[in-house]
Enzyme design. Structure first.
Site, short mmCIF file in Angstrom:
data_model
loop_
_atom_site.label_atom_id
_atom_site.label_comp_id
_atom_site.label_asym_id
_atom_site.label_seq_id
_atom_site.Cartn_x
_atom_site.Cartn_y
_atom_site.Cartn_z
CE LYS A 1 100.26 -61.91 -174.53
NZ LYS A 1 99.78 -61.38 -173.25
CD GLU B 1 92.83 -62.25 -172.58
OE1 GLU B 1 92.83 -62.38 -171.34
OE2 GLU B 1 93.82 -62.46 -173.29
#
Length: 484
Positions: free
Chosen positions: A185, A192
């Site tokens: 993550k 991102e």
């Protein structure tokens, strides 16, 4: 006797509420708890009204209302708050019960919690959850890791509520033991950061350099939705560029150019340095946000240096296509670097992460969801030992096809004064990675000169190290051998 809950959720902020509603939609009986118990009533009388969701008003009440083995998911702020709730829960749990941390915890904390709770007989899972509020409500990307004994008990819930691919595959699968889920993550969040900065660089080049109008910019990003760039971030960029303020002007032009950050991009960069992985693009994207935060300093410096941005001459359509290729190629490098970091951590911690499955987890539901994640999965399924994503034939073809335009865009950005730190770092990384010989021979000689750090020779076997008196006075050379 009343029917007991399948899972309990602690934390009724928006993410927690939406996950609970998602679980309820899929037929699971959820017990909801919040430290401020008035929020439990507000939730039950509001969004949860008319559902089978059960309220709990203490941790003991929560535990008593759950089927065994109890499954409790924490949707609270990362850090000490997680430890606080774990400690408070323990007196009400028993061996075999499961705690799930669904926040953005740093993976070393998850490593520690898995080990500590295993000694107490509690099975701990640290899971990344991506997709924001909408994802939590309608299907997020879920990345669980930790105590694998717990997976069989939470798998039905987590896979049911996760996003699904077009083929119906859940964007949720076991990542690996200990902190593997939260590590993946973290890298997701770093990617991102990179994706967002790359899009911003393309936007500025086309707007301020090429001179596209607001309508042309929106149309360009809408067209890119139908290319390999198709992704959630391209979608929302097109929406943002088309949004008008009350006076009819584009709202995005009135948004102050200072970007915030929560720290997960920084974590990714720090871990890359710790593992010795050249995560150049993602790290530059973090620094770009840092530079943006210096608004007053930037304004003053622009006046001091009389900063202007030059005009990019030429056919607009030609430049738009060149930027599209540069953006796609740079994005490939960002993902390639991210997977290099995941691979290094997986091997270091013996997590045995499946890289193709990782790409599948991100295919839908999360912020970086995009079309070409399917191609990444294909690449790793064809070659699970693939070290550099750009070596796969599909991605190699894109990089080679983009190379000329990519160089042209980066060179022109430097010429006209438009900062493109991520696109520039991406092509520089590829140039370095594909160079059979780099000037590190001189660098290592410098290290040997001032610090006697030794060096290897090209005309000798690897593993044989030399030290030289580089001043020419004495001409001493030493030779030693050890494993590297």
């Amino acid at each position: 006797m009343s029917v007991k809950g399948d899972i309990g959720v602690i934390g009724l902020a928006v993410m927690g509420q939406n996950l609970i509603l998602n679980m309820n939609d899929h037929g699971f009986k959820v017990v909801a708890y919040n430290r401020t118990t008035s929020k439990v009533d507000e939730f039950l009388e509001g969004a949860a009204k008319g559902t089978n969701i059960i309220g709990a008003y203490s941790l003991e009440d929560l535990a008593n209302k759950l089927e065994k083995p109890r499954k409790v998911m924490l949707m609270v702020r990362a850090g000490e708050v997680v430890d606080h709730f774990i400690d408070a829960l323990l007196p009400h749990l028993e061996a075999g019960d499961i705690i799930i941390d669904g926040g953005n915890s740093n993976y070393p904390d998850t490593n520690r919690r898995v080990a500590a709770l295993r000694e107490k007989g509690i099975r701990f899972i640290g899971t990344g959850v991506s997709g924001g509020e909408e994802g939590a409500r309608h299907g997020p990307s879920i990345m669980p890791g930790g105590n694998e004994e717990a997976w069989q008990f939470v798998k039905p819930v987590l896979q049911a509520i996760s996003a699904k691919t077009e083929q119906g595959e859940p964007c949720c699968d076991w990542v690996g033991k200990d902190g593997a889920g939260h590590f993946v993550k973290m890298v997701h969040n770093g990617i991102e950061y990179g994706d967002m900065q790359l899009i911003c660089e393309a936007y500025q080049f086309l707007k301020e350099g090429v001179g596209l109008s607001d309508d042309e910019l929106q149309a360009t990003f809408n067209e890119w939705r139908n290319t390999e760039l198709d992704s959630y971030l391209i979608d929302i960029t097109a929406d943002i560029l088309g949004y008008k303020d009350a006076d009819g002007s584009r709202l995005v032009d009135k948004v102050l150019d200072t970007a915030g950050q929560k720290g997960t991009g920084k974590w990714t960069g720090i871990n890359a340095l710790d593992f010795g992985i050249p995560l150049t693009l993602i790290t530059e994207s973090v620094f770009a946000r840092c530079v943006s935060a210096f608004k007053d300093q930037r304004v003053a410096a622009s006046k001091l240096f009389h900063k202007t941005i030059g005009k990019v001459e030429g056919d607009k359509k030609v430049w738009i296509e060149a930027v599209r290729k540069a953006l796609l190629a740079s994005k490939i490098i960002s993902y390639a670097q991210g997977f290099m970091l995941i691979r290094e951590a997986s091997e270091h911690f013996n997590w045995n992460i499946n890289y193709g499955n990782t790409a599948l987890l991100w295919r839908e539901g999360c912020i970086i969801r995009s079309r070409f994640l399917g191609n990444i999965r294909d690449a790793y399924e064809a070659n699970p030992d693939l070290i550099f994503l750009g070596s796969d034939s599909y991605f190699k073809g894109i990089l080679e096809n983009a190379m000329s335009d990519w160089r042209k865009v980066v060179a022109k950005s430097i010429e006209v004064g438009i900062p493109m730190p991520c696109m520039a770092s991406a092509i520089t990384f590829l140039d370095g990675y594909t160079s059979a010989r780099l000037p590190a021979n001189l660098l290592q000689a410098q290290r040997d000169y001032f610090g006697a750090h030794t060096y290897e020779r090209t005309d000798k076997p690897r593993g044989e190290f030399f030290h030289t008196n580089w001043t020419g006075r004495g001409g001493n050379t030493a030779s030693t051998t050890y494993d590297v």
